[in-house]
Design an enzyme around this catalytic site. Structure first.
Site, PDB file in Angstrom:
ATOM      1  N   SER A 109       0.863  -1.181   0.000  1.00 54.88           N
ATOM      2  CA  SER A 109       0.000   0.000   0.000  1.00 54.88           C
ATOM      3  C   SER A 109       0.896   1.226   0.000  1.00 54.88           C
ATOM      4  O   SER A 109       1.767   1.361   0.864  1.00 54.88           O
ATOM      5  CB  SER A 109      -0.900  -0.007   1.244  1.00 54.88           C
ATOM      6  N   ASP A 154      -8.422   4.436   2.423  1.00 49.91           N
ATOM      7  CA  ASP A 154      -9.423   3.359   2.375  1.00 49.91           C
ATOM      8  C   ASP A 154      -8.741   1.986   2.300  1.00 49.91           C
ATOM      9  O   ASP A 154      -9.232   1.006   2.871  1.00 49.91           O
ATOM     10  CB  ASP A 154     -10.355   3.550   1.175  1.00 49.91           C
ATOM     11  N   GLU A 155      -7.632   1.927   1.570  1.00 47.45           N
ATOM     12  CA  GLU A 155      -6.834   0.692   1.553  1.00 47.45           C
ATOM     13  C   GLU A 155      -6.417   0.322   2.967  1.00 47.45           C
ATOM     14  O   GLU A 155      -6.494  -0.840   3.378  1.00 47.45           O
ATOM     15  CB  GLU A 155      -5.556   0.890   0.713  1.00 47.45           C
ATOM     16  N   LEU A 156      -5.969   1.328   3.693  1.00 48.04           N
ATOM     17  CA  LEU A 156      -5.495   1.099   5.054  1.00 48.04           C
ATOM     18  C   LEU A 156      -6.620   0.574   5.944  1.00 48.04           C
ATOM     19  O   LEU A 156      -6.397  -0.315   6.778  1.00 48.04           O
ATOM     20  CB  LEU A 156      -4.911   2.389   5.633  1.00 48.04           C
ATOM     21  N   ILE A 174      -7.006  -3.018   5.184  1.00 49.34           N
ATOM     22  CA  ILE A 174      -5.864  -3.774   5.733  1.00 49.34           C
ATOM     23  C   ILE A 174      -6.046  -4.005   7.225  1.00 49.34           C
ATOM     24  O   ILE A 174      -5.832  -5.116   7.731  1.00 49.34           O
ATOM     25  CB  ILE A 174      -4.548  -3.020   5.439  1.00 49.34           C
TER      26      ILE A 174
END
Length: 541
Positions: free
Chosen positions: A19, A86-88, A91
């Site tokens: 990421s 948003d990826e985080l 995750i």
């Protein structure tokens, strides 16, 4: 929260999900990081073909959820992207629900700026939050704090990026349990072998690939194959390691059968499919069922030191028998065996450098990478006696482990005069595997007379010997018993010593042997012949 053990290796698609903010790291840190992961056969998700929108794409969510480890590369502009944030969130969700491992990397900024959303990182974060609700902002803040509190890597603490990248990649290897097992910890240089094999295997390609590992006996081919199998098997829907023991066990009821016997092939195939599909009591009625069972499966098949064309054709006759992305690896000391199966992707396992050989010997003997004080010269000479051959280094190192310096000096003189039995037994397999008596004779000629000589000179000297030298030399090269470099024939010192031992064993009487190599034997024989000639002359007179 699920433990990491709840993950099934068969459900993972990627080892690593990176990421990052492409604007900061894509052409710098990320490119080098991904290259190092490839070198170590670590599979990472690559987003080059995904067009980013305002919300996470379902494909991207799936990539995160099917990755064993997420590496989050925090940079100044990471928080400028709602996509990254948003990826985080996803995750952190996978970390809590699936036990996904998370490794933070702080690239050019202080970890506290991420943890507390301060500094330039905090300014970028505040701008992004202006377009979002308070609840969304709160979730982002919490995820940034949670991940920044994890043990990670701070670029400002490293002298250069290369060292940090290597450390992160090695950490990931350990977390994936992919580091070579203790069985191979003394095999120095394994990482370089793996890196070179990764190029030939090209795991990202969807084609079915057959790759060969070729080299002389004792050079470490099986060790490399075992490490590869250990690292790769989790990435396939089925895997099997086939060696002589596997085939012998599979065919023990057919010991007297013709090797081309149909029932024998069926029995071998049943055991093969049972292993690769992880199912017992598989029933098959014809050889064609291997394709029916495996043509839609991505499989890994490793065949070690099994130079049997019938067995090979039965198990892995055609690439179209296997699903996209499958890999078949064949390990052999006979290059012709690979050619016969139309395998062009071949990795030749060469001898280690003197430096690596010394380090390898020290690992076996002293359990460290260098000799103790005062033993450098001695250790170097012993490694030289082994001819840098990994098998020789291992056997000698194990034999010498724990001995006093005085004992090492005494043993060294003995090593100069002959091969260790275990080494000779292993090397002898290659010689005994020569089917033609003429090839064996050429091998003995080179060992005793022609090592280091020009090819044309050897051909000229043996032109009238009836040994078919042209094809014989090619056969010896294919069997890894000799190498030809710049028209010079080279035979490994241990193989040469083995060849001489074969000749010495021909007779207790030196005069009855094929060649005489020892000056004492030559002098004794000449003296005996002189005495015989003198006695004959006196009798005639």
């Amino acid at each position: 929260m699920a433990s990491s053990s709840s993950f099934s290796p068969r459900n993972w698609v990627y080892d690593v999900f990176p990421s990052f903010s492409g604007e900061d790291v894509r052409i710098t840190f990320l490119s080098h990081f991904l290259k190092e992961l490839n070198r170590k056969l670590i599979i990472s998700f690559k987003d080059n073909e995904i067009e980013r929108s305002q919300s996470l794409d379902p494909e991207l969510k799936q990539a995160i959820r099917t990755s064993r480890i997420a590496v989050v590369m925090f940079s100044e502009k990471y928080a400028s992207s709602s996509w990254c944030l948003d990826e985080l969130l996803e995750i952190v969700k996978c970390k809590e629900e699936l036990g996904q491992l998370v490794v933070p990397v702080f690239y050019g900024l202080d970890p506290s700026h991420v943890r507390k959303q301060t500094g330039k990182f905090g300014e970028a974060f505040a701008k992004t939050c202006q377009r979002r609700t308070e609840d969304e902002t709160k979730l982002w803040r919490q995820s940034l704090t949670d991940v920044a509190n994890l043990l990670g890597y701070h670029s400002l603490n490293w002298p250069n990026e290369a060292k940090m990248i290597e450390a992160i990649a090695n950490d990931i290897l350990a977390k994936l349990n992919l580091a070579p097992s203790k069985d191979f910890e003394d095999f120095v240089g394994m990482e370089d072998h793996i890196a070179k094999m990764s190029v030939l295997l090209d795991l990202e390609s969807e084609e079915v690939r057959m790759v060969g590992i070729w080299g002389t006996s004792g050079v470490g081919k099986t060790s490399i194959a075992r490490v590869l199998y250990n690292q790769l098997s989790r990435q396939f829907q089925g895997s099997v390691f086939i060696d002589r023991a596997f085939v012998s066990k599979s065919l023990e009821i057919y010991k007297s059968a013709n090797p081309d016997d149909y029932n024998m092939k069926l029995h071998l195939l049943r055991n093969f499919l049972s292993e690769i599909l992880d199912k017992k009591d598989i029933r098959i009625d014809c050889l064609g069922e291997v394709e029916e069972r495996l043509k839609h499966r991505k499989v890994l098949i490793l065949i070690d030191d099994l130079d049997d064309q019938v067995v090979l054709d039965t198990l892995v006759g055609q690439t179209q028998w296997f699903g996209s992305g499958s890999r078949i690896i064949l390990v052999t000391k006979d290059k012709h065996f690979l050619r016969a199966h139309r395998i062009d992707l071949i990795y030749e396992v060469c001898l280690p450098s003197q430096e690596l050989a010394l380090q390898m010997f020290c690992r076996y003997t002293f359990r460290q990478n260098f000799p103790p004080d005062g033993l450098m010269e001695l250790a170097s000479e012993v490694a030289l006696c082994a001819g840098n051959l990994p098998l020789g280094l291992k056997v000698l190192g194990s034999y010498l482990r724990g001995r006093e310096k005085e004992d090492l000096i005494d043993i060294l003189s003995r090593l100069r005069n002959g091969l260790d039995g275990k080494i000779e037994k292993t090397l002898r397999v290659s010689y005994d595997g020569l089917n033609d008596k003429k090839d064996k004779a050429i091998f003995r000629h080179i060992a005793c007379l022609f090592n280091g000589k020009n090819v044309n000179e050897i051909k000229l000297l043996l032109a009238h010997s009836g040994l078919d030298v042209n094809i014989g030399l090619k056969n010896l090269v294919d069997k890894s018993l000799i190498h030809v470099r710049e028209d010079i024939v080279e035979m490994h010192s241990l193989l040469q010593e083995m060849g001489k031992e074969i000749v010495r064993a021909q007779s207790d009487e030196p005069g009855e042997r094929e060649f005489l190599m020892d000056s004492k034997d030559i002098c004794d024989l000449l003296e005996d012949n002189t005495k015989f000639t003198l006695r004959s002359g006196m009798n005639e007179g």
